[in-house]
Enzyme design. Structure first.
Site, PDB file in Angstrom:
ATOM      1  N   GLY A  93      10.126 -20.912  14.888  1.00  0.00           N
ATOM      2  CA  GLY A  93      10.556 -21.884  15.737  1.00  0.00           C
ATOM      3  C   GLY A  93       9.861 -21.542  17.020  1.00  0.00           C
ATOM      4  O   GLY A  93      10.291 -22.252  18.209  1.00  0.00           O
ATOM      5  N   GLN A  94       9.089 -20.657  17.418  1.00  0.00           N
ATOM      6  CA  GLN A  94       8.289 -20.379  18.427  1.00  0.00           C
ATOM      7  C   GLN A  94       7.535 -21.359  19.020  1.00  0.00           C
ATOM      8  O   GLN A  94       6.572 -21.652  18.125  1.00  0.00           O
ATOM      9  CB  GLN A  94       7.591 -18.856  18.647  1.00  0.00           C
ATOM     10  CG  GLN A  94       7.295 -18.674  20.077  1.00  0.00           C
ATOM     11  CD  GLN A  94       6.565 -17.094  20.006  1.00  0.00           C
ATOM     12  OE1 GLN A  94       6.270 -16.496  18.896  1.00  0.00           O
ATOM     13  NE2 GLN A  94       6.179 -16.729  21.286  1.00  0.00           N
ATOM     14  N   HIS A 100       9.769 -14.994  25.533  1.00  0.00           N
ATOM     15  CA  HIS A 100      10.970 -15.313  26.173  1.00  0.00           C
ATOM     16  C   HIS A 100      12.276 -14.956  25.047  1.00  0.00           C
ATOM     17  O   HIS A 100      12.129 -15.551  24.065  1.00  0.00           O
ATOM     18  CB  HIS A 100      10.925 -16.736  26.450  1.00  0.00           C
ATOM     19  CG  HIS A 100      10.638 -17.609  25.606  1.00  0.00           C
ATOM     20  ND1 HIS A 100       9.363 -17.756  24.907  1.00  0.00           N
ATOM     21  CD2 HIS A 100      11.400 -18.443  24.524  1.00  0.00           C
ATOM     22  CE1 HIS A 100       9.270 -18.706  23.887  1.00  0.00           C
ATOM     23  NE2 HIS A 100      10.476 -19.045  23.702  1.00  0.00           N
TER      24      HIS A 100
HETATM   25  P1  5GP Z   1      10.768 -21.541  21.702  1.00  0.00           P
HETATM   26  O1  5GP Z   1      10.736 -22.630  20.735  1.00  0.00           O
HETATM   27  O2  5GP Z   1       9.355 -21.151  22.007  1.00  0.00           O
HETATM   28  O3  5GP Z   1      11.387 -20.403  21.408  1.00  0.00           O
HETATM   29  O4  5GP Z   1      11.297 -21.895  23.046  1.00  0.00           O
HETATM   30  C1  5GP Z   1      10.613 -22.512  23.996  1.00  0.00           C
HETATM   31  C2  5GP Z   1      11.821 -22.970  24.958  1.00  0.00           C
HETATM   32  O5  5GP Z   1      11.108 -23.447  26.166  1.00  0.00           O
HETATM   33  C3  5GP Z   1      12.246 -24.236  24.576  1.00  0.00           C
HETATM   34  O6  5GP Z   1      13.729 -24.253  24.318  1.00  0.00           O
HETATM   35  C4  5GP Z   1      11.976 -25.590  25.605  1.00  0.00           C
HETATM   36  O7  5GP Z   1      13.060 -26.255  25.862  1.00  0.00           O
HETATM   37  C5  5GP Z   1      11.688 -24.701  26.778  1.00  0.00           C
HETATM   38  N1  5GP Z   1      10.536 -25.181  27.719  1.00  0.00           N
HETATM   39  C6  5GP Z   1       9.343 -25.761  27.368  1.00  0.00           C
HETATM   40  N2  5GP Z   1       8.840 -26.013  28.369  1.00  0.00           N
HETATM   41  C7  5GP Z   1       9.516 -25.815  29.398  1.00  0.00           C
HETATM   42  C8  5GP Z   1       9.306 -25.722  30.904  1.00  0.00           C
HETATM   43  O8  5GP Z   1       8.572 -26.518  31.327  1.00  0.00           O
HETATM   44  N3  5GP Z   1      10.189 -25.513  31.709  1.00  0.00           N
HETATM   45  C9  5GP Z   1      11.555 -24.920  31.132  1.00  0.00           C
HETATM   46  N4  5GP Z   1      12.728 -24.527  31.844  1.00  0.00           N
HETATM   47  N5  5GP Z   1      11.912 -24.774  29.752  1.00  0.00           N
HETATM   48  C10 5GP Z   1      10.758 -25.176  29.078  1.00  0.00           C
END
Ligand code: 5GP
Ligand code: ZN
Length: 114
Positions: A93-94, A100
């Site tokens: 899910g990344q 992060h």
């Molecule tokens: P992943 O799916 O990679 O574990 O998590 C990425 C996260 O980044 C998602 O929960 C998504 O909502 C968040 N995200 C994506 N773009 C932005 C952004 O521009 N600003 C913020 N604050 N969060 C973001």
């Protein structure tokens, strides 16, 4: 890294709702929150994922985990319980390839996750 969204948030070139900062980490609220507390904690330095961060072996992974716990305390979810998630790789899910930690809390969290 030049074209990385989270590098730019860490450098304050793109705005975010920053809730915690140390010399090497920044924490900001997720734009699409999945729980009352949903904060992303990043190192200011670019590592694509948790595996790369762990290999760096310079204490930064430690800093990231400590910052995640500080956020949980600050948002008052440390006592009720919270989850720290590092989605690592597309299959997990990344979607943003700057490591992060998601800090999630403020509601009951089911296990196993989807
Ligand atoms: P992943 O799916 O990679 O574990 O998590 C990425 C996260 O980044 C998602 O929960 C998504 O909502 C968040 N995200 C994506 N773009 C932005 C952004 O521009 N600003 C913020 N604050 N969060 C973001
Ligand atoms: Zn980056």
């Amino acid at each position: 890294m030049t074209d990385c969204l989270f590098c730019k948030i860490g450098a304050k070139e793109i705005p975010a709702d920053i809730v915690h900062e140390t010399d090497r980490t920044v924490a900001f609220r997720d734009i699409n929150p999945q729980a009352p507390t949903h904060v992303l904690v990043i190192p200011k330095a670019h590592y694509a994922n948790a595996f790369e961060l762990a290999q760096a072996d310079d204490g930064l992974a430690d800093d990231l985990l400590k910052a995640a716990h500080a956020v949980a305390l600050q948002d008052d979810v440390a006592e009720t319980g919270y989850r720290v998630v590092l989605n690592t790789g597309p299959g997990a899910g990344q979607t943003v390839f700057h490591v992060h930690a998601h800090v999630l809390g403020g509601r009951p969290l089911l296990w196993p996750p989807g």
